[in-house]
Design an enzyme around this catalytic site. Structure first.
Site, PDB file in Angstrom:
ATOM      1  N   GLU A 352      48.496   2.908  19.295  1.00  7.64           N
ATOM      2  CA  GLU A 352      49.487   2.839  18.228  1.00  7.64           C
ATOM      3  C   GLU A 352      49.893   1.401  17.965  1.00  7.64           C
ATOM      4  OE1 GLU A 352      53.612   3.821  20.613  1.00  7.64           O
ATOM      5  OE2 GLU A 352      52.390   5.515  19.975  1.00  7.64           O
ATOM      6  N   CYS A 353      50.029   1.076  16.710  1.00  2.00           N
ATOM      7  CA  CYS A 353      50.474  -0.221  16.216  1.00  2.00           C
ATOM      8  C   CYS A 353      49.675  -1.371  16.841  1.00  2.00           C
ATOM      9  CB  CYS A 353      51.974  -0.390  16.420  1.00  2.00           C
ATOM     10  SG  CYS A 353      52.697  -1.572  15.239  1.00  2.00           S
ATOM     11  N   GLY A 354      50.248  -2.115  17.787  1.00  2.00           N
ATOM     12  CA  GLY A 354      49.524  -3.239  18.381  1.00  2.00           C
ATOM     13  C   GLY A 354      48.228  -2.816  19.038  1.00  2.00           C
ATOM     14  N   MET A 357      45.770  -2.252  16.338  1.00  2.00           N
ATOM     15  CA  MET A 357      45.284  -3.533  15.828  1.00  2.00           C
ATOM     16  C   MET A 357      44.183  -4.088  16.733  1.00  2.00           C
ATOM     17  SD  MET A 357      49.088  -4.986  14.799  1.00  2.00           S
ATOM     18  CE  MET A 357      48.631  -6.712  14.630  1.00  2.00           C
ATOM     19  N   GLY A 450      46.486   4.607  15.179  1.00  2.00           N
ATOM     20  CA  GLY A 450      47.061   4.196  13.909  1.00  2.00           C
ATOM     21  C   GLY A 450      48.323   3.383  14.103  1.00  2.00           C
TER      22      GLY A 450
END
Length: 482
Positions: A352-354, A357, A450
């Site tokens: 998730e998020c970081g 990425m 995501g």
């Protein structure tokens, strides 16, 4: 359950809630009190500061993510046998979902838990007007729960007069003041406060602040207010408040799931959890729930470790600051390659998020340079000039993910200055009380990745589905002699 407790709230962000909360926590610890702490809302950094003070993990309480009974269960579970539980509010006291409601506000938390509120007022530039300001907050709701007031950035000369004024005219207890303490401030950056480890001599700062608060606050009055809190009705388990009995049954099945019960020959599965300066945003209750379901959590660093831990059955990549550590992440080529290979060979992964990425082919750092990442997702992450998507969302599935066709609604949240040219489309995110929405998340039979942050107690089907896939992978490894 008798839980001495208070909630520290304010009329707006920037009023000094976190600084005063940390100072009070340090004061209670110095007095030898067994202290529990909580942050209202979806915040990762403030609980890190709380944890640094009290020596145990701070938790989150969020009325958007969980029903009232489940939230009281989490409060009771995490504050059991404590001398005092301290909750820190979020934003302005009544500010909630959609900017037009009190749902998920600090007031909502106080009301759900029937907790006395100490209202922190930034007093800079005001005197008598402070009474009108406080009165407005006390009277906006019939039961505001505001029982005490702390004046921040107030002089010792003005305080006695303001104490007399608000106590006589408003009937609220003045619990002290905090002078301006410039050398105790906590710095901020693009996602909020800097991390505790980045503040030189944090312990010295907190001890100094605690010493000041011992002199300027009515500590005994605050403790007495907490002790006056009514007993809290705490459920025996994290039950779901739902009229739909089928949903209730599924919720209970998810909470009751355990690896050993699903496969008696397997005691546990091993989940590799990325944890370092790049990946540091965790809900502690998420980790605990995975453990209660039979997972062993093995921490590793995508920056510092030379390889993945052995015998993993799954990967968990949470949020943090990969954008501040792009060069270091890129330089660890072995780790990037091992993670990509593991996922491509079927190891279940949630990111998730970081963490999401990091799974991309390429990521822009805060320095404006692009760095090679794990390459699991064939896309590029880039910086945007403002918050791209932030706040609460509700996720609905568009396709089967982790072997589940319909995990029902999933409350979540986003907060990021970065975007991707490959955000995924396995779910649709809808903003509450708004017509705005977008597709997001890469989902497959063994991956969910995501930008949205997930709180597992909001929908326990998520950790259940993930661990079932990890168990499946574990058994495959065993049958292949791996």
């Amino acid at each position: 359950m008798k839980i001495p407790r208070i909630l520290l709230a304010a009329g707006a962000s920037g009023s000094g809630k976190t600084l005063i909360t940390c100072g009070l926590l340090q004061t209670f610890v110095n007095r030898g009190l067994n202290t529990a702490s909580f942050k209202c809302g979806p915040d990762y950094i403030d609980p890190m500061f709380h944890s640094q003070v009290i020596g145990t993990k701070s938790r989150n309480l969020d009325t958007f993510f969980t029903s009232g009974s489940r939230l009281r269960y989490l409060l009771g579970t995490n504050a059991r046998d404590c001398d005092i539980a301290v909750m820190e509010g979020v934003m302005g006291y009544y500010d909630g979902v959609g900017g037009i409601s009190t749902q998920a506000s600090a007031y909502d938390l106080a009301d759900t838990t029937n907790t006395p509120v100490v209202f922190i007022v930034n007093s800079k530039g005001m005197s008598v007007s402070l009474a009108a300001y406080i009165k407005g907050f006390m009277e906006y709701k019939e039961n505001s729960h505001i029982k005490g007031v702390i004046f921040n950035q107030m002089s010792s000369m003005l305080y006695p007069r303001m104490k007399k004024l608000v106590e006589e005219e408003l009937g609220v207890k003045a619990l002290g003041y905090v002078p301006k303490v410039e050398d105790c401030v906590i710095e901020s950056r693009h996602l909020g406060l800097v991390l505790p480890e980045e503040i030189p001599e944090l312990r010295d700062r907190l001890m100094k602040l605690s010493g000041i608060l011992e002199e300027t606050l009515d500590i005994e009055g605050i403790l007495n207010l907490a002790r006056e809190a009514e007993e809290l009705e705490v459920p025996a388990g994290p039950a779901c408040e739902a009229e739909d009995l089928r949903l209730l049954d599924e919720e209970e099945a998810a909470f009751g799931f355990h690896i050993h019960q699903a496969a008696p020959e397997v005691d546990k599965v091993c989940i590799g959890v990325a944890r370092d300066e790049a990946f540091c945003f965790f809900y502690e209750d998420n980790l605990r729930l995975l453990q209660e379901m039979g997972a062993e959590l093995i921490y590793f660093s995508p920056i510092h470790d030379t390889s993945l831990p052995e015998n993993l059955d799954g990967l968990l990549l949470c949020g943090g600051y990969p954008e501040l550590n792009g060069k270091a992440l890129e330089e660890n080529r072995v780790m990037r390659r091992e993670i990509k290979t593991a996922v491509e060979k079927g190891m279940p992964c949630m990111a998730e998020c970081g963490g999401f990425m990091y799974l991309h082919r390429e990521m822009e750092g805060m320095d404006g340079k692009f760095y090679s990442m794990a390459g699991v997702i064939d896309g590029k992450v880039f910086r945007t000039p403002r918050l791209t998507r932030f706040g609460y969302i509700t996720l609905e599935q568009n396709k089967e993910v982790l072997g589940e066709e319909n995990m029902e609604q999933i409350p979540a949240h986003e907060f990021h200055y970065f975007d991707s040219d490959s955000c995924g489309e396995a779910f649709h995110a809808a903003k509450p009380m708004s017509s705005r929405g977008w597709d997001c998340i890469h989902g497959s039979s063994r991956m969910l990745a995501g930008f949205p942050h997930l709180y597992y107690y909001a929908n326990p089907r998520i950790p259940r589905a993930f661990l079932k896939k990890c168990l499946e992978y574990h058994c495959e490894r065993g049958s292949n002699g791996v």
